[in-house]
Scaffold this motif. Sequence first.
Motif, PDB file in Angstrom:
ATOM      1  N   ILE A 138      31.909   8.431 -53.054  1.00 19.94           N
ATOM      2  CA  ILE A 138      32.758   7.314 -53.493  1.00 19.94           C
ATOM      3  C   ILE A 138      33.909   7.092 -52.507  1.00 19.94           C
ATOM      4  O   ILE A 138      34.261   5.960 -52.188  1.00 19.94           O
ATOM      5  N   ARG A 139      34.456   8.190 -52.002  1.00 18.08           N
ATOM      6  CA  ARG A 139      35.588   8.080 -51.080  1.00 18.08           C
ATOM      7  C   ARG A 139      35.175   7.432 -49.764  1.00 18.08           C
ATOM      8  O   ARG A 139      35.941   6.690 -49.143  1.00 18.08           O
ATOM      9  N   PHE A 140      33.944   7.704 -49.315  1.00 10.33           N
ATOM     10  CA  PHE A 140      33.471   7.158 -48.041  1.00 10.33           C
ATOM     11  C   PHE A 140      32.643   5.882 -48.222  1.00 10.33           C
ATOM     12  O   PHE A 140      32.009   5.426 -47.272  1.00 10.33           O
ATOM     13  N   TYR A 141      32.670   5.311 -49.397  1.00  9.22           N
ATOM     14  CA  TYR A 141      31.874   4.116 -49.712  1.00  9.22           C
ATOM     15  C   TYR A 141      32.183   2.968 -48.758  1.00  9.22           C
ATOM     16  O   TYR A 141      31.284   2.229 -48.344  1.00  9.22           O
ATOM     17  N   LYS A 142      33.439   2.832 -48.382  1.00  6.88           N
ATOM     18  CA  LYS A 142      33.873   1.689 -47.566  1.00  6.88           C
ATOM     19  C   LYS A 142      33.599   1.877 -46.075  1.00  6.88           C
ATOM     20  O   LYS A 142      33.703   0.923 -45.286  1.00  6.88           O
ATOM     21  N   ASP A 145      31.311   1.246 -41.073  1.00  9.90           N
ATOM     22  CA  ASP A 145      31.360   1.196 -39.606  1.00  9.90           C
ATOM     23  C   ASP A 145      31.528   2.573 -38.986  1.00  9.90           C
ATOM     24  O   ASP A 145      31.593   2.699 -37.762  1.00  9.90           O
ATOM     25  N   THR A 146      31.609   3.607 -39.815  1.00 10.58           N
ATOM     26  CA  THR A 146      31.832   4.963 -39.313  1.00 10.58           C
ATOM     27  C   THR A 146      30.499   5.661 -39.087  1.00 10.58           C
ATOM     28  O   THR A 146      29.671   5.727 -40.006  1.00 10.58           O
ATOM     29  N   PRO A 147      30.249   6.182 -37.882  1.00 12.26           N
ATOM     30  CA  PRO A 147      28.993   6.894 -37.624  1.00 12.26           C
ATOM     31  C   PRO A 147      28.801   8.059 -38.601  1.00 12.26           C
ATOM     32  O   PRO A 147      29.722   8.815 -38.878  1.00 12.26           O
ATOM     33  N   GLY A 148      27.600   8.178 -39.143  1.00 14.58           N
ATOM     34  CA  GLY A 148      27.300   9.225 -40.108  1.00 14.58           C
ATOM     35  C   GLY A 148      27.529   8.800 -41.546  1.00 14.58           C
ATOM     36  O   GLY A 148      27.094   9.488 -42.471  1.00 14.58           O
ATOM     37  N   ARG A 149      28.248   7.670 -41.740  1.00 14.63           N
ATOM     38  CA  ARG A 149      28.520   7.189 -43.095  1.00 14.63           C
ATOM     39  C   ARG A 149      28.062   5.742 -43.283  1.00 14.63           C
ATOM     40  O   ARG A 149      28.398   5.106 -44.274  1.00 14.63           O
ATOM     41  N   CYS A 150      27.310   5.242 -42.320  1.00 16.33           N
ATOM     42  CA  CYS A 150      26.930   3.827 -42.331  1.00 16.33           C
ATOM     43  C   CYS A 150      26.156   3.435 -43.591  1.00 16.33           C
ATOM     44  O   CYS A 150      26.296   2.312 -44.082  1.00 16.33           O
ATOM     45  N   ASN A 182      39.207  -2.131 -45.006  1.00 20.24           N
ATOM     46  CA  ASN A 182      40.292  -2.956 -44.445  1.00 20.24           C
ATOM     47  C   ASN A 182      39.746  -4.149 -43.670  1.00 20.24           C
ATOM     48  O   ASN A 182      40.425  -5.169 -43.516  1.00 20.24           O
ATOM     49  N   ARG A 183      38.531  -4.015 -43.214  1.00 23.52           N
ATOM     50  CA  ARG A 183      37.899  -5.086 -42.450  1.00 23.52           C
ATOM     51  C   ARG A 183      37.756  -6.357 -43.280  1.00 23.52           C
ATOM     52  O   ARG A 183      37.724  -7.471 -42.738  1.00 23.52           O
ATOM     53  N   TYR A 184      37.688  -6.209 -44.598  1.00 24.58           N
ATOM     54  CA  TYR A 184      37.486  -7.359 -45.482  1.00 24.58           C
ATOM     55  C   TYR A 184      38.734  -7.701 -46.297  1.00 24.58           C
ATOM     56  O   TYR A 184      38.636  -8.395 -47.303  1.00 24.58           O
ATOM     57  N   LEU A 185      39.879  -7.207 -45.858  1.00 27.70           N
ATOM     58  CA  LEU A 185      41.140  -7.508 -46.540  1.00 27.70           C
ATOM     59  C   LEU A 185      41.970  -8.479 -45.709  1.00 27.70           C
ATOM     60  O   LEU A 185      42.083  -8.331 -44.482  1.00 27.70           O
TER      61      LEU A 185
END
Length: 347
Positions: A138-142, A145-150, A182-185
């Motif tokens: 849940i914490r890494f849901y956003k 764009d982060t490698p390993g969490r795409c 933040n990319r969509y804010l």
Amino acid sequence: MVVMKMKFPFQKRVKLAQGLWLLSWCATVAGATTFTLGCVLKTELRRRAEVMDNADIHIVPNTLMIVGLASLGINYFASKICQDALDAGRFPRWKNFLKPYFAASCFFTVLMLLAVIMSYAMKGSLESSLKIGLRNGIRFYKDTDTPGRCFQKQNIDRLQMEFQCCGNNDFRDWFEVQWISNRYLDFSSKEVKDRIKSNVDGRYLVDGVPFSCCNPSSPRPCIQYQLTNNSAHYNYEYQTEELNIYLRGCREALVNYYMGLMNTIGAGVLSIFILQGSVLVSLRFLQTAMEAVAGKENTEIETEGYLLEKGVKDTVMEYLNPVLKFFLLTNQVEEGATTSGATPATT
């Protein structure tokens, strides 16, 4: 003291060998089934590896696969022994093989029972693993764009829709993390600035949930934002309204799913354990009954078979003593090598 002594006339020995041959092949199929069940459980656990903090629970399918493969070998040899038991001249060639065979067979059969016990006892470990794994998910849901969490967002969304759940404990878990990147804010917006400033960590927190939490069975269009704001929606009471999102947490849903799967598999493997135990007990009776025929001219005489020649404790120690002596000798050799290596050179 001989344990469970029985008399075996010739015809009874023949029937025992024939019946045990058939039973051993049934147990071979059961061993293949055990291996398959282990593979199925392993696959299901790996599908949700991204929401599990550790792989401790994998000890259950790993054990099932090991004992399943071992069972194939154990029962194959059991069938060969049964065939040779019908010919008193061929049976003695198994004499030196049977003692280590029974030791290995008992070990893997006990291991099968441990796998059954673990399938019921691993609930706490599974729950703690999912608790941490889902919290991180849940914490890494956003972080798309982060490698390993795409694929974290996609995995969580699919999970919530498939298991009809929301959040870790419940939907309120989404209120405590910034799940919108933040990319969509729009940072020029006053509302966004106020929300970020109102938070100590500078995160954009909302009382909303992702679309995957929406319950399609609800007659009302999904309310996924401003869930706690009664004035933001017509004819809406947060405290009393039956929310049109999933109320069950994903941890509870996954624990129920996996424990249901493991309990079902455990019950099946328990029946296979009983079958495997029956094969070994019957084979032991056949072995001891046939050993009494060795060296006799009349091979159709009545003989006695038994389960244990000595008491349970003495039999266990008979098998354990060689193992203990081996480890004791190994430790002595290692200690001797360490002592000789640490001895200073004299001049």
